[in-house]
Enzyme design. Structure first.
Site, mmCIF file in Angstrom:
data_model
loop_
_atom_site.group_PDB
_atom_site.id
_atom_site.type_symbol
_atom_site.label_atom_id
_atom_site.label_comp_id
_atom_site.label_asym_id
_atom_site.label_seq_id
_atom_site.Cartn_x
_atom_site.Cartn_y
_atom_site.Cartn_z
ATOM 1 N N ARG A 1 0.821 -1.223 0.000
ATOM 2 C CA ARG A 1 0.000 0.000 0.000
ATOM 3 C C ARG A 1 0.852 1.269 0.000
ATOM 4 O O ARG A 1 0.573 2.199 -0.764
ATOM 5 C CB ARG A 1 -0.966 -0.023 1.201
ATOM 6 N N ASN B 1 -6.423 -2.742 1.942
ATOM 7 C CA ASN B 1 -6.352 -4.205 2.013
ATOM 8 C C ASN B 1 -7.763 -4.772 2.033
ATOM 9 O O ASN B 1 -8.663 -4.176 2.632
ATOM 10 C CB ASN B 1 -5.652 -4.647 3.307
#
Ligand SMILES: [Zn+2]
Ligand SMILES: [Zn+2]
Length: 776
Positions: free
Chosen positions: A18, A36
């Protein structure tokens, strides 16, 4: 503005994915978010198609080597008028389906290594330094998706400066879930408490180091569980460890601090070094250099063997301790004789204090204990052999063929090397090595790991697969799922199927020969098979050939006493028994020979026991003190002979006696006995034996006409055999060896699923052709 939703699966959590997405989006000035999910990572982007392409290209180039993308698909969503004018990481999206890949634990990265040794750095000598590129993952996980909250880091609160790092896009600990520092520390502790005070963790580590340096034994909590450490250059310390662990001869593994120490003590190939420094930080069998401090103790570390298992420190605590010790240390698993690895603090204190002079532990809990993974590289062919798949590799299996499970499947594996495998949707998990299920403690560990894993992934098995052997302990775990359909899978077909899956050959339309040689498995005729040749064609396994049966004398005792294998095989060979008579007392001799005369025993054609028999006949080993000892000594003897004399002078035994589908092991043994009785060098006999096996395989290949040949079963842990196969057959045929999984019974769980898939599919094809036939 177009609106894209990019869905990514693979090893994408706990690898700094990320943060990398965020940095790339920022640099391009794009708007949207990343988060996520239970399946992986989703990126929402508001941009043109051209920008999208550029974004993906840049993202791929910036991702860390730990990230693995197994699937990526893009949804184009309806255009919307109002969209965010920023890019951000949004909270994880929890859904019903928890199919995310679980990242394994990652060894300490180079950046953290240099930070922890830099006296200017706030984490100087802090034994729990980590970042987005290193640290524990699977071992501390208790939920998906991977977030601090769903890990044993959850109850540690970050200090202000850690939190600042966590939120700073430019920082390499941006969104690092395992973040901690001396101001918000994981506490290092010692047992028994001493009169010393340890104002800093470093003082405690210094104290620990003096225990090792003065010849003591230290238990230390590593990433996957407790390890026992002692000085590898001190023979007294090693002998004490062996005595306390009741482990007289089994090879011990070593830890060296860094690559400099590695090359001081070992000759390592490029491939071996790459494996050693990989994020999994496995043990790799390497060749020690002569005339080092290790030379004197090598015979204690691995009696009779020329290679030693060595590793680099996997976590910062081991990194700091081994650096301070300044010489190679023994690092072996902290467990009781035949029990699984200790990983809970209190239990470890109770159980390991009998071995260790002190125990170093900490308050970050381990949820999934794991042993070290072990590799070896075959000396001549460079073939990589996984000997144990555990920390750093488990539990995700890279599903090259991307077959989708029709319903969630649980495969219970075999017994000697317990593993389980789960398959749901496109996700395949193969558990870490869980030990020998003979032991009750190991059975409990297996069930505990399985229960936690099902809880973690939310998978509810609707089909269970188990080995055909009626006495396997692993079968009993099916009782925990009373309403689920259970199917038995033949052991050796499972081995072969695992290999076929690894090579994406489940749909192969040309016949493939599988050479499946191992200790033993329950055969379709109730004999204990172990030297099988199958031809896999059109979804069916045909047993093409195997060695002759001999008596399975005294059952399981046979695998512990190679002399029994020697007796059982020699007895049917019709040759002289003089060579082996001396291995038994006169009472034993009359009892065992009477038993053999009487007959009525279970039958076996185990290749593992054939190796044992030869090892015993040559006087190498009559009693195994650890699994595989006799076979390993035989391989070593043959390797030494090949190395010293070259191959030209070595001929294989005359084995043109393959009668249809049977090969006579007794014939082979009687030739060996003759050589030995005539005083031929044992090294030469061992070499001839290995070469003969290759010759036999070559003959069977010719008889079957296959062009592709695969090898599975514990016997193919033998690197000399693997080298000879490459050398003699590699040019003419395509050879398939296991790549991700060990050749031993650890691969049975995956193999059971592969076998089930093959059977299901051919069943369906049959039904289909039947229906077609009917309608005509
Ligand atoms: Zn790091
Ligand atoms: Zn902090």
């Amino acid at each position: 503005m177009p609106f894209w939703s990019i869905h990514i699966e693979g090893q994408v959590q706990g690898v700094g994915f990320r943060p990398t997405v965020l940095r790339v989006a920022y640099a391009m000035g794009l708007c949207g978010k990343v988060f996520n999910t239970n399946a992986g990572v989703t990126i929402d982007l508001f941009c043109s198609k051209r920008e999208l392409d550029e974004f993906l290209k840049k993202l791929r180039s910036k991702l860390s080597s730990l990230a693995v993308i197994s699937k990526l698909w893009i949804e184009e969503l309806p255009k919307i008028d109002s969209f965010p004018n920023d890019f951000y990481i949004s909270p994880s999206l929890l859904g019903e389906n928890k199919s995310a890949n679980i990242s394994p634990d990652f060894g300490i990265c180079p950046s953290c290594q240099s930070e922890v040794l830099n006296s200017e750095n706030p984490r100087y000598l802090y034994p729990f330094i980590s970042c987005t590129q290193c640290g524990p993952r699977y071992s501390i996980l208790n939920g998906i998706p991977y977030d601090r909250l769903r890990s044993s880091m959850g109850h540690f609160e970050m200090c202000t400066s850690c939190e600042e790092e966590y939120l700073d896009l430019q920082n390499r600990r941006f969104h690092s879930q395992t973040n901690s520092c001396p101001d918000c520390p994981i506490d290092l502790r010692i047992f028994p408490e001493t009169d010393h005070t340890f104002p800093m963790p470093v003082d405690l580590m210094d104290h620990a180091v003096t225990i090792i340096q003065s010849g003591g034994i230290l238990a230390v909590k590593g990433t996957g569980g407790f390890l026992l450490l002692t000085d590898a250059t001190n023979p007294d310390a090693i002998q004490m460890l062996r005595k306390r662990k009741r482990r007289p001869r089994k090879p011990l593994a070593l830890m060296v601090h860094d690559e400099i120490m590695l090359s001081d003590f070992f000759t390592v190939s490029h491939e071996e070094k790459e494996l050693l420094r990989s994020a999994a930080r496995p043990i790799v069998l390497c060749k020690p250099k002569k005339y080092t401090d290790l030379h004197g103790t090598q015979a204690w570390v691995a009696p009779g063997l020329s290679l030693l298992g060595v590793c680099l420190p996997a976590d910062p605590l081991m990194f700091l301790i081994s650096r301070k010790v300044g010489r190679p240390i023994i690092a072996t698993s902290g467990n009781l004789h035949q029990s699984p690895l200790q990983y809970k603090d209190q239990e470890a204190i109770e159980k390991l204090m009998g071995f260790a002079d002190a125990i170093i532990y900490h308050n970050r809990e381990i949820y999934f204990p794991q042993d070290d993974s072990v590799f070896r590289i075959a000396e001549n062919s460079g073939q990589k052999i996984v000997l144990r798949r555990s920390r750093g590799l488990a539990p995700t299996f890279w599903n090259k063929v991307r077959i989708k499970a029709e319903l969630p499947v649980l495969a219970l594996g075999a017994d000697l090397k317990g593993t389980f495998a789960l398959w749901e949707g496109h996700n395949v998990y193969v558990s870490q090595y869980l030990g020998n299920l003979e032991s009750f403690d190991t059975q409990e560990r297996y069930l505990d790991t399985l229960t936690k894993f099902l809880d973690l992934t939310g998978i509810q098995p609707q089909q269970i697969l188990m080995d055909k052997h009626p006495l396997y302990h692993s079968r009993r775990f099916a009782d925990n799922f009373p309403y689920v359909n259970v199917t038995e899978v033949p052991h050796h077909e499972a081995h072969f199927a695992a290999l076929l899956w690894e090579h994406a050959a489940l749909d192969a339309d040309e016949p493939i020969l599988g050479v499946i040689w191992d200790g033993l498995g329950f055969g379709n005729d109730s004999a204990l098979w172990g030297s099988e040749f199958f031809v896999f064609h059109s979804g069916a396994f045909e047993r093409a050939c195997s060695f002759d049966y001999y008596d399975y004398l005294l059952g399981d005792k046979m695998s512990i006493e190679p002399r029994l294998s020697a007796l059982a095989i020699c007895y049917i060979s019709g040759g002289t028994l003089d060579l082996i008579k001396g291995k038994f007392s006169s009472q034993e001799w009359s009892l065992f020979t009477r038993m053999l005369d009487k007959g009525g025993h279970a039958q076996t054609n185990s290749m593992g026991r054939l190796f044992d028999a030869v090892s015993s006949i040559l006087g190498l080993c009559d009693f195994n003190t650890y699994e595989g000892e006799a076979a390993m000594l035989l391989e070593q003897l043959a390797r030494n002979y090949f190395d010293a004399n070259g191959q030209a002078a070595i001929q294989s035994y005359f084995m043109d006696s393959i009668v249809k589908d049977k090969i006579s092991g007794a014939d082979l043994i009687s030739q060996i006995i003759k050589d030995k009785s005539n005083g031929l060098d044992s090294g030469l006999i061992a070499a001839k034996f290995h070469l003969t096996l290759v010759h036999i395989i070559s003959q069977v290949i010719q008889n079957t006409g296959c062009r592709k040949v695969g090898f599975s079963g514990g016997v193919f842990q033998n690197a000399l055999l693997v080298d000879l196969l490459h050398q003699y057959l590699g040019e003419e045929y395509q050879l398939l060896f296991h790549e991700q999984l060990p050749p031993n019974d650890e691969n049975i769980s995956l193999g059971q699923m592969a076998w089930f898939h093959i059977k299901n599919r051919s069943q369906k094809l049959k039904i289909k052709s039947y229906v077609l036939g009917d309608s005509r």
